[in-house]
Scaffold this active site. Sequence first.
Site, mmCIF file in Angstrom:
data_model
loop_
_atom_site.group_PDB
_atom_site.id
_atom_site.type_symbol
_atom_site.label_atom_id
_atom_site.label_comp_id
_atom_site.label_asym_id
_atom_site.label_seq_id
_atom_site.Cartn_x
_atom_site.Cartn_y
_atom_site.Cartn_z
ATOM 1 N N ARG A 62 0.818 -1.221 0.000
ATOM 2 C CA ARG A 62 0.000 0.000 0.000
ATOM 3 C C ARG A 62 0.854 1.274 0.000
ATOM 4 O O ARG A 62 0.521 2.278 0.638
ATOM 5 C CB ARG A 62 -0.958 0.034 1.204
ATOM 6 C CG ARG A 62 -1.927 -1.098 1.245
ATOM 7 C CD ARG A 62 -2.927 -1.071 0.077
ATOM 8 N NE ARG A 62 -3.694 -2.315 0.061
ATOM 9 C CZ ARG A 62 -3.359 -3.386 -0.657
ATOM 10 N NH1 ARG A 62 -2.329 -3.352 -1.481
ATOM 11 N NH2 ARG A 62 -4.064 -4.479 -0.617
ATOM 12 N N SER A 84 -10.186 -0.142 4.043
ATOM 13 C CA SER A 84 -9.473 -0.652 5.228
ATOM 14 C C SER A 84 -8.726 0.489 5.902
ATOM 15 O O SER A 84 -7.928 1.177 5.265
ATOM 16 C CB SER A 84 -8.475 -1.729 4.818
ATOM 17 O OG SER A 84 -9.176 -2.832 4.312
ATOM 18 N N GLU A 120 -3.645 2.592 7.229
ATOM 19 C CA GLU A 120 -3.467 2.440 5.786
ATOM 20 C C GLU A 120 -3.987 3.706 5.104
ATOM 21 O O GLU A 120 -3.479 4.131 4.076
ATOM 22 C CB GLU A 120 -4.264 1.210 5.306
ATOM 23 C CG GLU A 120 -4.189 0.981 3.819
ATOM 24 C CD GLU A 120 -4.857 -0.325 3.386
ATOM 25 O OE1 GLU A 120 -4.718 -1.348 4.092
ATOM 26 O OE2 GLU A 120 -5.507 -0.320 2.331
#
Length: 308
Positions: free
Chosen positions: A177, A229, A299
Amino acid sequence: MRSLEPSLFSPYENAFLPAETLSSYAFSLCGGPCAGLFRIENGEMLKGLVRCCINASIPYRVLGGMTNILVSDEGYDGVILLNRKGSVSHTIGEEGSILLKADSGAGMAAAVRYCIENEISGLEWAAGLPGTVGGAVCGNAGAFGSDIAKIFFRGEILDEKGTLQTIQKADMNFDYRSSSLKHQQNKHVLCNAVFRLEKGQKEQILAEGEANKEKRKSTQPVDRHSLGSVFKNPEGESAGKLIQAAGLKGFSIGKAEVSMIHANFITTQKGVKSADYHNLVIHVQKTVYEQFGILLEPEIEMLGFGVK
Ligand SMILES: Cc1cc2nc3c(=O)[nH]c(=O)nc-3n(C[C@H](O)[C@H](O)[C@H](O)COP(=O)(O)OP(=O)(O)OC[C@H]3O[C@@H](n4cnc5c(N)ncnc54)[C@H](O)[C@@H]3O)c2cc1C
């Protein structure tokens, strides 16, 4: 908030929207004001305005769908370049591979649709992924065992001086990510990306994409507002499972709530404050740390909250 003269942005001064509130644009439904905002219409406008901001030393951020960034209630004292338009095309590459070229403002959904229509395989994992190509490349978005890093071939960026450069996959430092675009905190702006994909069969591509969308529907609160998320999965662990085990499903602060469907999602309702969301992030982090000794790393990106 600074006050900006539209003439600074010539020839795009008529498109300048002063003092816009970002909650109207954010998928999280929250976020304070910005000094000014442009809705980018095409690549030329994106490049032109980035260069205007650089030349006039005005802070700026290029944002896409705003599906992965939380802006504080205090907002952003600079210019937001909202990049949500762009086209997708393809050429045949070496050894029959297919090079899919997408403007950074193109939606990932549009890229997936283009692949179905043109029988191109390799982007099925992204069916149902919200946001733009620019946001996906910046965050190395991924799902179902694949990610942008696996398909990225090359791209064009504007560097901090406003110079257009071609970048290769090796320049991107893709990680979980993350990418060099993310590390450089928007100093480099992605103009377009080329993904290396392959010829496929329409029925198969469509079926796989639909199956992935169904998986999302059954495991994620896709009909609610969220930023996806919230936390990265710690090595060998699942952030969602840890949050659920800490008894936090359904826990809310203001109008932000830990989803009952997937504990790593925070859902929001109209009228939510960024502070609600942020305080919930901190509460979840603290509770999971106290119970399991694991510090969850966000994230999502948080802009304007001081030291993270
Ligand atoms: C319901 C839901 C499900 C999701 N599922 C997933 C998933 O399965 N996998 C996943 O990885 N993510 C997922 N996400 C998170 C999010 O959708 C992705 O990270 C998406 O790729 C972000 O794109 P965006 O255009 O919204 O980026 P934004 O949120 O607008 O921006 C994110 C970052 O990208 C930067 N950026 C945007 N455009 C450019 C550009 N042109 N040049 C340089 N930097 C740029 C921004 O400055 C910012 O730092 C999900 C989110 C939701 C709401």
